[in-house]
Design a protein around this motif. Structure first.
Motif, PDB file in Angstrom:
ATOM      1  N   GLY A 111      14.736   0.428   5.623  1.00 63.50           N
ATOM      2  CA  GLY A 111      15.226  -0.439   6.692  1.00 63.50           C
ATOM      3  C   GLY A 111      14.492  -1.744   6.839  1.00 63.50           C
ATOM      4  N   GLY A 112      13.679  -2.095   5.857  1.00 62.96           N
ATOM      5  CA  GLY A 112      12.917  -3.338   5.919  1.00 62.96           C
ATOM      6  C   GLY A 112      11.657  -3.198   6.747  1.00 62.96           C
ATOM      7  N   LEU A 113      10.999  -4.326   7.002  1.00 62.20           N
ATOM      8  CA  LEU A 113       9.765  -4.322   7.782  1.00 62.20           C
ATOM      9  C   LEU A 113      10.081  -4.250   9.269  1.00 62.20           C
ATOM     10  CD1 LEU A 113       7.704  -7.026   5.853  1.00 62.20           C
ATOM     11  CD2 LEU A 113       7.684  -4.542   5.560  1.00 62.20           C
ATOM     12  N   HIS A 114       9.190  -3.604  10.019  1.00 64.24           N
ATOM     13  CA  HIS A 114       9.376  -3.436  11.464  1.00 64.24           C
ATOM     14  C   HIS A 114       9.180  -4.771  12.176  1.00 64.24           C
ATOM     15  CE1 HIS A 114       9.252  -1.557  15.410  1.00 64.24           C
ATOM     16  NE2 HIS A 114       9.559  -0.408  14.838  1.00 64.24           N
ATOM     17  N   GLN A 115       9.902  -4.960  13.258  1.00 57.56           N
ATOM     18  CA  GLN A 115       9.829  -6.208  14.016  1.00 57.56           C
ATOM     19  C   GLN A 115       8.665  -6.252  14.996  1.00 57.56           C
ATOM     20  OE1 GLN A 115      11.868  -8.910  13.351  1.00 57.56           O
ATOM     21  NE2 GLN A 115      12.413  -7.563  11.641  1.00 57.56           N
ATOM     22  N   ASP A 116       7.988  -5.131  15.198  1.00 57.19           N
ATOM     23  CA  ASP A 116       6.856  -5.085  16.130  1.00 57.19           C
ATOM     24  C   ASP A 116       5.644  -5.748  15.471  1.00 57.19           C
ATOM     25  OD1 ASP A 116       4.727  -4.482  17.801  1.00 57.19           O
ATOM     26  OD2 ASP A 116       5.467  -2.472  18.282  1.00 57.19           O
ATOM     27  N   ARG A 117       5.440  -7.009  15.757  1.00 62.04           N
ATOM     28  CA  ARG A 117       4.367  -7.765  15.112  1.00 62.04           C
ATOM     29  C   ARG A 117       2.984  -7.266  15.518  1.00 62.04           C
ATOM     30  NH1 ARG A 117       6.426 -14.123  15.292  1.00 62.04           N
ATOM     31  NH2 ARG A 117       8.363 -13.800  14.088  1.00 62.04           N
ATOM     32  N   GLU A 118       2.867  -6.830  16.771  1.00 63.89           N
ATOM     33  CA  GLU A 118       1.563  -6.349  17.243  1.00 63.89           C
ATOM     34  C   GLU A 118       1.148  -5.086  16.488  1.00 63.89           C
ATOM     35  OE1 GLU A 118      -0.614  -4.848  21.393  1.00 63.89           O
ATOM     36  OE2 GLU A 118       1.348  -5.808  21.443  1.00 63.89           O
ATOM     37  N   ALA A 119       2.088  -4.151  16.350  1.00 67.45           N
ATOM     38  CA  ALA A 119       1.790  -2.920  15.616  1.00 67.45           C
ATOM     39  C   ALA A 119       1.511  -3.217  14.152  1.00 67.45           C
ATOM     40  CB  ALA A 119       2.948  -1.934  15.751  1.00 67.45           C
ATOM     41  N   ALA A 120       2.280  -4.127  13.566  1.00 70.62           N
ATOM     42  CA  ALA A 120       2.074  -4.484  12.164  1.00 70.62           C
ATOM     43  C   ALA A 120       0.710  -5.140  11.966  1.00 70.62           C
ATOM     44  CB  ALA A 120       3.184  -5.417  11.694  1.00 70.62           C
ATOM     45  N   ALA A 121       0.299  -5.975  12.916  1.00 71.01           N
ATOM     46  CA  ALA A 121      -1.002  -6.643  12.819  1.00 71.01           C
ATOM     47  C   ALA A 121      -2.142  -5.637  12.948  1.00 71.01           C
ATOM     48  CB  ALA A 121      -1.119  -7.713  13.903  1.00 71.01           C
ATOM     49  N   GLN A 122      -1.988  -4.664  13.842  1.00 71.65           N
ATOM     50  CA  GLN A 122      -3.008  -3.631  13.988  1.00 71.65           C
ATOM     51  C   GLN A 122      -3.141  -2.818  12.702  1.00 71.65           C
ATOM     52  OE1 GLN A 122      -2.081  -0.385  16.613  1.00 71.65           O
ATOM     53  NE2 GLN A 122      -4.232   0.076  17.032  1.00 71.65           N
ATOM     54  N   LEU A 123      -2.004  -2.502  12.118  1.00 75.08           N
ATOM     55  CA  LEU A 123      -1.998  -1.766  10.856  1.00 75.08           C
ATOM     56  C   LEU A 123      -2.760  -2.543   9.783  1.00 75.08           C
ATOM     57  CD1 LEU A 123      -0.767   0.553   9.052  1.00 75.08           C
ATOM     58  CD2 LEU A 123       1.129  -1.018   8.638  1.00 75.08           C
ATOM     59  N   LYS A 124      -2.451  -3.823   9.642  1.00 75.30           N
ATOM     60  CA  LYS A 124      -3.122  -4.643   8.640  1.00 75.30           C
ATOM     61  C   LYS A 124      -4.615  -4.742   8.913  1.00 75.30           C
ATOM     62  CE  LYS A 124       0.850  -7.599   7.477  1.00 75.30           C
ATOM     63  NZ  LYS A 124       0.878  -7.375   6.017  1.00 75.30           N
ATOM     64  N   ALA A 125      -4.998  -4.865  10.185  1.00 70.76           N
ATOM     65  CA  ALA A 125      -6.416  -5.007  10.537  1.00 70.76           C
ATOM     66  C   ALA A 125      -7.205  -3.769  10.146  1.00 70.76           C
ATOM     67  CB  ALA A 125      -6.557  -5.283  12.035  1.00 70.76           C
ATOM     68  N   ILE A 126      -6.655  -2.588  10.434  1.00 68.75           N
ATOM     69  CA  ILE A 126      -7.346  -1.342  10.091  1.00 68.75           C
ATOM     70  C   ILE A 126      -7.400  -1.181   8.574  1.00 68.75           C
ATOM     71  CG2 ILE A 126      -7.238   1.173  10.247  1.00 68.75           C
ATOM     72  CD1 ILE A 126      -5.961   0.804  13.016  1.00 68.75           C
ATOM     73  N   GLY A 127      -6.311  -1.507   7.901  1.00 69.90           N
ATOM     74  CA  GLY A 127      -6.295  -1.411   6.441  1.00 69.90           C
ATOM     75  C   GLY A 127      -7.320  -2.333   5.804  1.00 69.90           C
ATOM     76  N   GLN A 128      -7.380  -3.569   6.266  1.00 69.88           N
ATOM     77  CA  GLN A 128      -8.327  -4.519   5.687  1.00 69.88           C
ATOM     78  C   GLN A 128      -9.766  -4.158   6.027  1.00 69.88           C
ATOM     79  OE1 GLN A 128      -7.654  -6.561   3.406  1.00 69.88           O
ATOM     80  NE2 GLN A 128      -5.411  -6.457   3.556  1.00 69.88           N
ATOM     81  N   LYS A 129      -9.989  -3.531   7.174  1.00 67.37           N
ATOM     82  CA  LYS A 129     -11.337  -3.055   7.511  1.00 67.37           C
ATOM     83  C   LYS A 129     -11.784  -1.995   6.510  1.00 67.37           C
ATOM     84  CE  LYS A 129     -14.064  -0.802  11.135  1.00 67.37           C
ATOM     85  NZ  LYS A 129     -14.058  -0.225  12.503  1.00 67.37           N
ATOM     86  N   LEU A 130     -10.876  -1.095   6.160  1.00 67.62           N
ATOM     87  CA  LEU A 130     -11.188  -0.074   5.162  1.00 67.62           C
ATOM     88  C   LEU A 130     -11.531  -0.715   3.819  1.00 67.62           C
ATOM     89  CD1 LEU A 130      -8.374   2.490   5.984  1.00 67.62           C
ATOM     90  CD2 LEU A 130     -10.819   2.989   6.063  1.00 67.62           C
ATOM     91  N   VAL A 131     -10.809  -1.763   3.464  1.00 65.09           N
ATOM     92  CA  VAL A 131     -11.055  -2.425   2.182  1.00 65.09           C
ATOM     93  C   VAL A 131     -12.387  -3.178   2.217  1.00 65.09           C
ATOM     94  CG1 VAL A 131     -10.225  -4.206   0.590  1.00 65.09           C
ATOM     95  CG2 VAL A 131      -8.605  -2.611   1.648  1.00 65.09           C
ATOM     96  N   ARG A 132     -12.613  -3.968   3.265  1.00 64.73           N
ATOM     97  CA  ARG A 132     -13.821  -4.792   3.339  1.00 64.73           C
ATOM     98  C   ARG A 132     -15.094  -3.958   3.446  1.00 64.73           C
ATOM     99  NH1 ARG A 132     -10.813  -7.452   7.283  1.00 64.73           N
ATOM    100  NH2 ARG A 132     -12.200  -6.518   8.847  1.00 64.73           N
ATOM    101  N   SER A 133     -15.002  -2.805   4.107  1.00 59.76           N
ATOM    102  CA  SER A 133     -16.186  -2.003   4.388  1.00 59.76           C
ATOM    103  C   SER A 133     -16.553  -1.034   3.277  1.00 59.76           C
ATOM    104  CB  SER A 133     -15.973  -1.207   5.691  1.00 59.76           C
ATOM    105  OG  SER A 133     -15.627  -2.058   6.758  1.00 59.76           O
ATOM    106  N   THR A 134     -15.773  -0.988   2.228  1.00 57.81           N
ATOM    107  CA  THR A 134     -15.977   0.000   1.170  1.00 57.81           C
ATOM    108  C   THR A 134     -15.912  -0.665  -0.205  1.00 57.81           C
ATOM    109  OG1 THR A 134     -13.618   0.523   0.936  1.00 57.81           O
ATOM    110  CG2 THR A 134     -14.846   1.734   2.624  1.00 57.81           C
ATOM    111  N   LYS A 135     -16.174   0.120  -1.211  1.00 54.82           N
ATOM    112  CA  LYS A 135     -16.126  -0.394  -2.581  1.00 54.82           C
ATOM    113  C   LYS A 135     -14.705  -0.738  -3.026  1.00 54.82           C
ATOM    114  CE  LYS A 135     -20.312   1.940  -4.185  1.00 54.82           C
ATOM    115  NZ  LYS A 135     -20.890   2.905  -5.153  1.00 54.82           N
ATOM    116  N   ALA A 136     -13.720  -0.339  -2.231  1.00 55.61           N
ATOM    117  CA  ALA A 136     -12.346  -0.735  -2.552  1.00 55.61           C
ATOM    118  C   ALA A 136     -12.220  -2.251  -2.558  1.00 55.61           C
ATOM    119  CB  ALA A 136     -11.369  -0.121  -1.555  1.00 55.61           C
ATOM    120  N   GLY A 137     -13.045  -2.915  -1.725  1.00 54.47           N
ATOM    121  CA  GLY A 137     -13.026  -4.372  -1.675  1.00 54.47           C
ATOM    122  C   GLY A 137     -13.598  -5.027  -2.909  1.00 54.47           C
ATOM    123  N   ASP A 138     -14.325  -4.263  -3.721  1.00 59.27           N
ATOM    124  CA  ASP A 138     -14.905  -4.810  -4.949  1.00 59.27           C
ATOM    125  C   ASP A 138     -13.943  -4.699  -6.136  1.00 59.27           C
ATOM    126  OD1 ASP A 138     -17.258  -5.297  -3.550  1.00 59.27           O
ATOM    127  OD2 ASP A 138     -18.099  -3.343  -4.047  1.00 59.27           O
TER     128      ASP A 138
END
Length: 270
Positions: free
Chosen positions: A60-87
């Motif tokens: 159905g495409g991307l969700h229109q809830d920008r706040e929820a989508a932004a929170q999702l991205k923030a948590i995902g990027q925190k996981l990447v930046r804080s771990t070796k996944a970011g390397d």
């Protein structure tokens, strides 16, 4: 004579498939494992970016809830930046899908990660969402898609060889052999998928802990998934591409004990 020719062709196809698979090996810098893959990281990234729009459209495409989508991205990027996944060279991005009926999350090759609104609304804490995203990041850094593609090519080659060797146009019953070979190949690939899921659970334990999240939240995620799947109605586990959520809880507990032999540190986000 015709039977001998078929046999020779089948042997050649099987031999080429086996040699191609076993000769294409690379060391995974993240996991340290030797893997049979036949594509580069750059090809994985390009493949994932190319497939992302079509995959999103299926839900159905991307969700229109920008706040929820932004929170999702923030948590995902925190996981990447804080771990070796970011390397790693992977280009991680996290997407919220509009589908509010299908409980699912998945990762494409190269770092494009998706979660449906149906799954997100069932999660109760930030730590649980981090566990889901950590699991999908695990699929990417472990190069499971590249492994699956190489294994699928091998299986296709071997089952094709078996079909050629056993098929007799004058005997329709000989098709049973080809059907059986195809089914065996399908089941083999399913077992690879279950192993990948368990490895991603173990990697998620490490990733979430390093990012400051409590990996025990993943056990609650498994309970949520089991409830959403209808429990026993799923059918025999060996016919599923994912392990039974109840069995995965035991594996997560084992991974936590191995990763934190002295106990989890205090202050982790649930």
């Amino acid at each position: 004579m015709r039977g001998i020719v078929k046999f020779i062709i089948a042997v050649l196809i099987a031999a080429v498939s086996l040699v191609t698979y076993w000769c294409n090996t690379q060391e995974n810098e993240f996991t340290g494992e030797e893997q049979h893959v036949d594509m580069t990281v750059e090809q994985e990234i390009a493949l994932g970016l190319q497939a992302a729009p079509q995959m999103a459209e299926q839900y159905g495409g991307l969700h229109q809830d920008r706040e929820a989508a932004a929170q999702l991205k923030a948590i995902g990027q925190k996981l990447v930046r804080s771990t070796k996944a970011g390397d790693t060279p992977y280009e991680f991005d996290f997407h919220l899908l509009a589908d509010e009926q299908t409980v699912n999350a998945f990762a494409l090759p190269g770092g494009q990660i998706f979660i449906t609104a149906a799954l997100l609304k069932r999660l109760e804490t930030e730590g649980q969402l981090a566990g889901v995203l950590g699991h999908e990041i695990g699929h990417v850094v472990a190069r499971h898609s590249a492994e699956q593609l190489a294994k699928a090519k091998l299986t296709q080659g071997l089952t094709g060889a078996a079909a050629i060797a056993t098929y007799d146009p004058d005997n329709p019953a000989s098709q049973t052999g080809a059907i059986a070979a195809a089914m065996i190949g399908k089941l083999l690939n399913m077992s690879y998928g279950r192993d990948d899921e368990l490895e991603s659970d173990r990697l998620a334990v490490r990733l979430t802990g390093e990012a400051g999240y409590d990996p025990r939240a993943m056990m609650r995620v498994m309970e949520i998934l089991e409830k959403a799947s209808g429990g026993a109605a799923r059918g025999p586990e060996f016919m599923q591409t994912h392990p039974n959520p109840g069995n995965r809880i035991a594996e997560i507990q084992r991974a936590i004990a191995e990763e934190y032999p002295n106990g989890l540190p205090a202050g982790l986000v649930q």
